[in-house]
Motif scaffolding. Structure first.
Motif, PDB file in Angstrom:
ATOM      1  N   ILE A 254     -83.166  11.460  -8.014  1.00 14.30           N
ATOM      2  CA  ILE A 254     -81.891  11.790  -8.650  1.00 14.30           C
ATOM      3  C   ILE A 254     -80.892  12.041  -7.530  1.00 14.30           C
ATOM      4  O   ILE A 254     -81.045  12.981  -6.732  1.00 14.30           O
ATOM      5  CB  ILE A 254     -82.003  13.020  -9.564  1.00 14.30           C
ATOM      6  CG1 ILE A 254     -83.085  12.799 -10.631  1.00 14.30           C
ATOM      7  CG2 ILE A 254     -80.658  13.314 -10.234  1.00 14.30           C
ATOM      8  CD1 ILE A 254     -83.379  14.031 -11.480  1.00 14.30           C
ATOM      9  N   ILE A 255     -79.884  11.193  -7.455  1.00 12.51           N
ATOM     10  CA  ILE A 255     -78.890  11.260  -6.390  1.00 12.51           C
ATOM     11  C   ILE A 255     -77.784  12.219  -6.823  1.00 12.51           C
ATOM     12  O   ILE A 255     -77.127  12.013  -7.843  1.00 12.51           O
ATOM     13  CB  ILE A 255     -78.303   9.864  -6.116  1.00 12.51           C
ATOM     14  CG1 ILE A 255     -79.424   8.874  -5.752  1.00 12.51           C
ATOM     15  CG2 ILE A 255     -77.253   9.923  -5.009  1.00 12.51           C
ATOM     16  CD1 ILE A 255     -79.019   7.413  -5.907  1.00 12.51           C
ATOM     17  N   THR A 256     -77.583  13.295  -6.065  1.00 14.57           N
ATOM     18  CA  THR A 256     -76.547  14.279  -6.363  1.00 14.57           C
ATOM     19  C   THR A 256     -75.642  14.438  -5.151  1.00 14.57           C
ATOM     20  O   THR A 256     -75.889  13.857  -4.089  1.00 14.57           O
ATOM     21  CB  THR A 256     -77.157  15.651  -6.707  1.00 14.57           C
ATOM     22  OG1 THR A 256     -77.564  16.297  -5.490  1.00 14.57           O
ATOM     23  CG2 THR A 256     -78.363  15.515  -7.627  1.00 14.57           C
ATOM     24  N   GLU A 257     -74.620  15.258  -5.292  1.00 15.68           N
ATOM     25  CA  GLU A 257     -73.732  15.545  -4.172  1.00 15.68           C
ATOM     26  C   GLU A 257     -74.389  16.436  -3.127  1.00 15.68           C
ATOM     27  O   GLU A 257     -73.841  16.663  -2.046  1.00 15.68           O
ATOM     28  CB  GLU A 257     -72.420  16.164  -4.661  1.00 15.68           C
ATOM     29  CG  GLU A 257     -72.526  17.535  -5.278  1.00 15.68           C
ATOM     30  CD  GLU A 257     -72.744  17.519  -6.775  1.00 15.68           C
ATOM     31  OE1 GLU A 257     -72.146  18.356  -7.480  1.00 15.68           O
ATOM     32  OE2 GLU A 257     -73.527  16.658  -7.268  1.00 15.68           O
ATOM     33  N   TYR A 258     -75.587  16.948  -3.444  1.00 10.17           N
ATOM     34  CA  TYR A 258     -76.331  17.780  -2.504  1.00 10.17           C
ATOM     35  C   TYR A 258     -77.479  17.023  -1.831  1.00 10.17           C
ATOM     36  O   TYR A 258     -78.210  17.597  -1.038  1.00 10.17           O
ATOM     37  CB  TYR A 258     -76.892  19.013  -3.219  1.00 10.17           C
ATOM     38  CG  TYR A 258     -75.816  19.969  -3.646  1.00 10.17           C
ATOM     39  CD1 TYR A 258     -75.387  21.004  -2.819  1.00 10.17           C
ATOM     40  CD2 TYR A 258     -75.210  19.840  -4.892  1.00 10.17           C
ATOM     41  CE1 TYR A 258     -74.391  21.875  -3.210  1.00 10.17           C
ATOM     42  CE2 TYR A 258     -74.209  20.719  -5.300  1.00 10.17           C
ATOM     43  CZ  TYR A 258     -73.805  21.724  -4.451  1.00 10.17           C
ATOM     44  OH  TYR A 258     -72.810  22.587  -4.853  1.00 10.17           O
ATOM     45  N   GLY A 259     -77.644  15.772  -2.178  1.00 10.59           N
ATOM     46  CA  GLY A 259     -78.722  14.972  -1.630  1.00 10.59           C
ATOM     47  C   GLY A 259     -79.532  14.334  -2.743  1.00 10.59           C
ATOM     48  O   GLY A 259     -79.172  14.397  -3.921  1.00 10.59           O
TER      49      GLY A 259
END
Length: 350
Positions: free
Chosen positions: A324-329
């Motif tokens: 799961i690609i998020t703004e935190y990695g």
């Protein structure tokens, strides 16, 4: 890159996505009810864009209620009414709740309604700007997981049109393209409302990204014959165990990707996570009107009396998701533990 909305002089202008790709028409929303209607009609759609629209709708609603004796009570009713517009995309409730909680906090500090409205407006603009910044961070993290010469399949629209700009899944592809890593994007048309055909193919072509449109039932064969080496989609709600709700058809794409040994990625900001839900079984699935399946733009395509099952979303279980690609990695399994860490980390920013 097409913009989904503008906030100008107290009016929210929304791009009416139901007219794309033929026309770019903006709707002027001067009250929160018109924003709610735009969300229901899919004139504005995509979880992050719905969230930003809801934040501005709370500003409009607050202005409509400024002279009410029970300002907070009336604003809470607006919040609840907005959330009822669409049940699956958690960004809608996230933004409306966030704005209401800010109003409560300021009211407790003896802010007058008109001063509260000014702060709500600043907060909505911040949500809008931060969405673009977060999407670009996601783009960097997501591009890093793609192989050189990437051939990517995507479903529905998780691009600039579904956000405030840049996009989630398509933001990853934009970044990969700028790095010279992207060979081709295969875009599912996405029945019954053709978000992939009308929106994804449109915005990728507008930005000169390589794109090939396919029908939904071509996805598995395309994986087998066209060298697809990654699948990236967006999400409308992600449970605490990593199960993810996205546009109907996503689950089937994930199953096909698993069968072909292709990594399947979700790209979504932290605001799309619902940390209160233990699994995807608890995600409410919106069911829409039968006419969306039986006709298209007023042209009848099925027998008038036929029964129709029309869920707008399905849920992909976390065991089918490579990351799961998020703004935190990029979060990977074990999802429960790693999503708990994401929740702790994101609390500092939210």
């Amino acid at each position: 890159m097409v913009e989904t909305m503008h906030w100008q002089q107290g009016v929210l202008e929304l791009l009416d996505q139901t007219h794309l790709p033929q026309e770019c028409i903006f709707i002027a929303c001067r009250d929160y009810e018109r924003v709610k209607l735009a969300i229901q009609r899919l004139e504005v759609r995509g979880a992050p864009a719905i969230g930003a629209a809801a934040a501005f709708a709370m500003v409009l609603g607050a202005r409509q209620l400024a002279d009410k004796p029970d300002f907070l009570g009336a604003l809470n009713a607006v919040r609840a009414d907005l959330i009822s517009a669409r049940p699956t995309a958690v960004n809608l409730s996230w933004a409306a709740d966030k704005q209401y909680q800010l109003a409560v906090k300021l009211h407790e500090q003896d802010y007058a309604p008109y001063k509260i409205i000014g702060e709500l407006e600043k907060a909505a603009v911040k949500i809008y700007n931060e969405d673009i910044a977060r999407n670009k961070k996601m783009g960097e993290y997501g591009a890093a997981v793609l192989p050189q010469d990437a051939v990517v399949l995507t479903h529905c629209n998780a691009g600039a049109l579904a956000t405030c700009g840049w996009g989630t899944a398509l933001g990853v592809l934009r970044t990969a393209h700028s790095q010279g890593k992207l060979r081709m994007v295969y875009a599912d048309e996405t029945r019954p409302l053709l978000q992939g055909a009308r929106l994804t193919a449109y915005e990728l072509a507008e930005d000169d990204l390589p794109v090939t449109l396919i029908t939904d039932n071509m996805a598995a064969w395309t994986m087998k014959t066209k060298g697809v080496n990654a699948v990236i989609v967006g999400a409308d709600r992600i449970a605490a165990n990593g199960d993810a709700a996205n546009k109907i058809g996503t689950y089937g794409v994930a199953l096909a990707a698993k069968a072909h040994g292709i990594p399947f990625y979700i790209a979504a900001p932290v605001s799309t996570f619902d940390f209160t839900l233990t699994s995807g079984e608890q995600i409410p699935i919106e069911e829409r009107a039968a006419e969306e399946v039986k006709s298209f733009r007023s042209e009848q395509t099925a027998p008038a009396g036929v029964d129709v099952f029309n869920p707008a979303f399905d849920v992909t279980p976390s065991e089918l998701i490579a990351g799961i690609i998020t703004e935190y990695g990029v979060i990977r399994a074990p999802y429960i533990e790693n999503i708990q860490e994401l929740q702790k980390q994101s609390k500092e920013d939210f």
